[in-house]
Design a protein around this motif. Structure first.
Motif, PDB file in Angstrom:
ATOM      1  N   PRO A 199      60.216 -39.328  75.064  1.00  0.00           N
ATOM      2  CA  PRO A 199      59.072 -40.247  74.991  1.00  0.00           C
ATOM      3  C   PRO A 199      57.711 -39.549  74.943  1.00  0.00           C
ATOM      4  CG  PRO A 199      60.635 -40.993  76.648  1.00  0.00           C
ATOM      5  CD  PRO A 199      61.103 -39.641  76.180  1.00  0.00           C
ATOM      6  N   ALA A 200      57.522 -38.525  75.757  1.00  0.00           N
ATOM      7  CA  ALA A 200      56.227 -37.839  75.782  1.00  0.00           C
ATOM      8  C   ALA A 200      55.958 -37.132  74.454  1.00  0.00           C
ATOM      9  CB  ALA A 200      56.173 -36.842  76.933  1.00  0.00           C
ATOM     10  N   ASP A 201      56.977 -36.473  73.897  1.00  0.00           N
ATOM     11  CA  ASP A 201      56.807 -35.781  72.620  1.00  0.00           C
ATOM     12  C   ASP A 201      56.546 -36.774  71.495  1.00  0.00           C
ATOM     13  OD1 ASP A 201      57.159 -33.283  73.784  1.00  0.00           O
ATOM     14  OD2 ASP A 201      59.320 -33.251  73.373  1.00  0.00           O
ATOM     15  N   LEU A 202      57.287 -37.873  71.494  1.00  0.00           N
ATOM     16  CA  LEU A 202      57.106 -38.895  70.461  1.00  0.00           C
ATOM     17  C   LEU A 202      55.701 -39.486  70.546  1.00  0.00           C
ATOM     18  CD1 LEU A 202      58.244 -40.570  68.150  1.00  0.00           C
ATOM     19  CD2 LEU A 202      59.239 -42.117  69.863  1.00  0.00           C
ATOM     20  N   ALA A 203      55.259 -39.779  71.746  1.00  0.00           N
ATOM     21  CA  ALA A 203      53.907 -40.319  71.916  1.00  0.00           C
ATOM     22  C   ALA A 203      52.851 -39.337  71.427  1.00  0.00           C
ATOM     23  CB  ALA A 203      53.665 -40.669  73.380  1.00  0.00           C
ATOM     24  N   ALA A 204      53.043 -38.062  71.701  1.00  0.00           N
ATOM     25  CA  ALA A 204      52.083 -37.045  71.260  1.00  0.00           C
ATOM     26  C   ALA A 204      52.025 -36.972  69.736  1.00  0.00           C
ATOM     27  CB  ALA A 204      52.446 -35.681  71.849  1.00  0.00           C
TER      28      ALA A 204
ATOM     29  N   VAL B 119      52.780 -39.427  67.630  1.00  0.00           N
ATOM     30  CA  VAL B 119      52.141 -40.656  67.157  1.00  0.00           C
ATOM     31  C   VAL B 119      50.629 -40.568  67.323  1.00  0.00           C
ATOM     32  CG1 VAL B 119      51.878 -43.147  67.581  1.00  0.00           C
ATOM     33  CG2 VAL B 119      54.162 -42.132  67.488  1.00  0.00           C
ATOM     34  N   ARG B 120      50.170 -40.078  68.469  1.00  0.00           N
ATOM     35  CA  ARG B 120      48.711 -39.940  68.679  1.00  0.00           C
ATOM     36  C   ARG B 120      48.094 -38.980  67.670  1.00  0.00           C
ATOM     37  NH1 ARG B 120      50.266 -40.120  74.106  1.00  0.00           N
ATOM     38  NH2 ARG B 120      50.265 -37.851  74.238  1.00  0.00           N
TER      39      ARG B 120
ATOM     40  N   THR C 172      48.103 -40.513  64.179  1.00  0.00           N
ATOM     41  CA  THR C 172      47.114 -41.590  64.098  1.00  0.00           C
ATOM     42  C   THR C 172      45.725 -41.011  63.897  1.00  0.00           C
ATOM     43  OG1 THR C 172      48.481 -43.046  65.469  1.00  0.00           O
ATOM     44  CG2 THR C 172      46.140 -43.586  65.309  1.00  0.00           C
TER      45      THR C 172
END
Length: 84
Positions: free
Chosen positions: A47-52, A54-55, A58
């Motif tokens: 989750p943390a890697d995926l969120a990074a 995506v950010r 973006t």
């Protein structure tokens, strides 16, 4: 003239994408995500890697969208105002 978009319509139509690691982010002129796609590769990330990712994507897409919007506006501004 039919088929010719006005400036507002052209700005509203701005969409830019960035992709990496199986993630695709598409944003509008304001940097707001309008589409988000994940492949199996992306879903294997934590989750943390995926969120990074995506950010980061973006932000990249938002910068490209802003540049595209500025290009549209630049067509309207007399060159003397831009170059001084």
């Amino acid at each position: 003239m039919a088929g010719v978009m006005g400036v507002g319509e052209r700005l509203d139509a701005v969409r830019c994408a960035a992709e990496d690691h199986g993630v695709v982010v598409v944003v509008d002129l304001h940097g707001k995500p309008v589409d988000l796609t994940f492949t199996r590769e992306a879903l294997r990330m934590g989750p943390a890697d995926l969120a990074a990712v995506v950010r980061r994507l973006t932000a990249e897409a938002a910068a490209a969208a802003l540049a595209e919007g500025m290009a549209v506006i630049g067509e309207l501004v007399p060159e003397a105002l831009v170059t001084g």
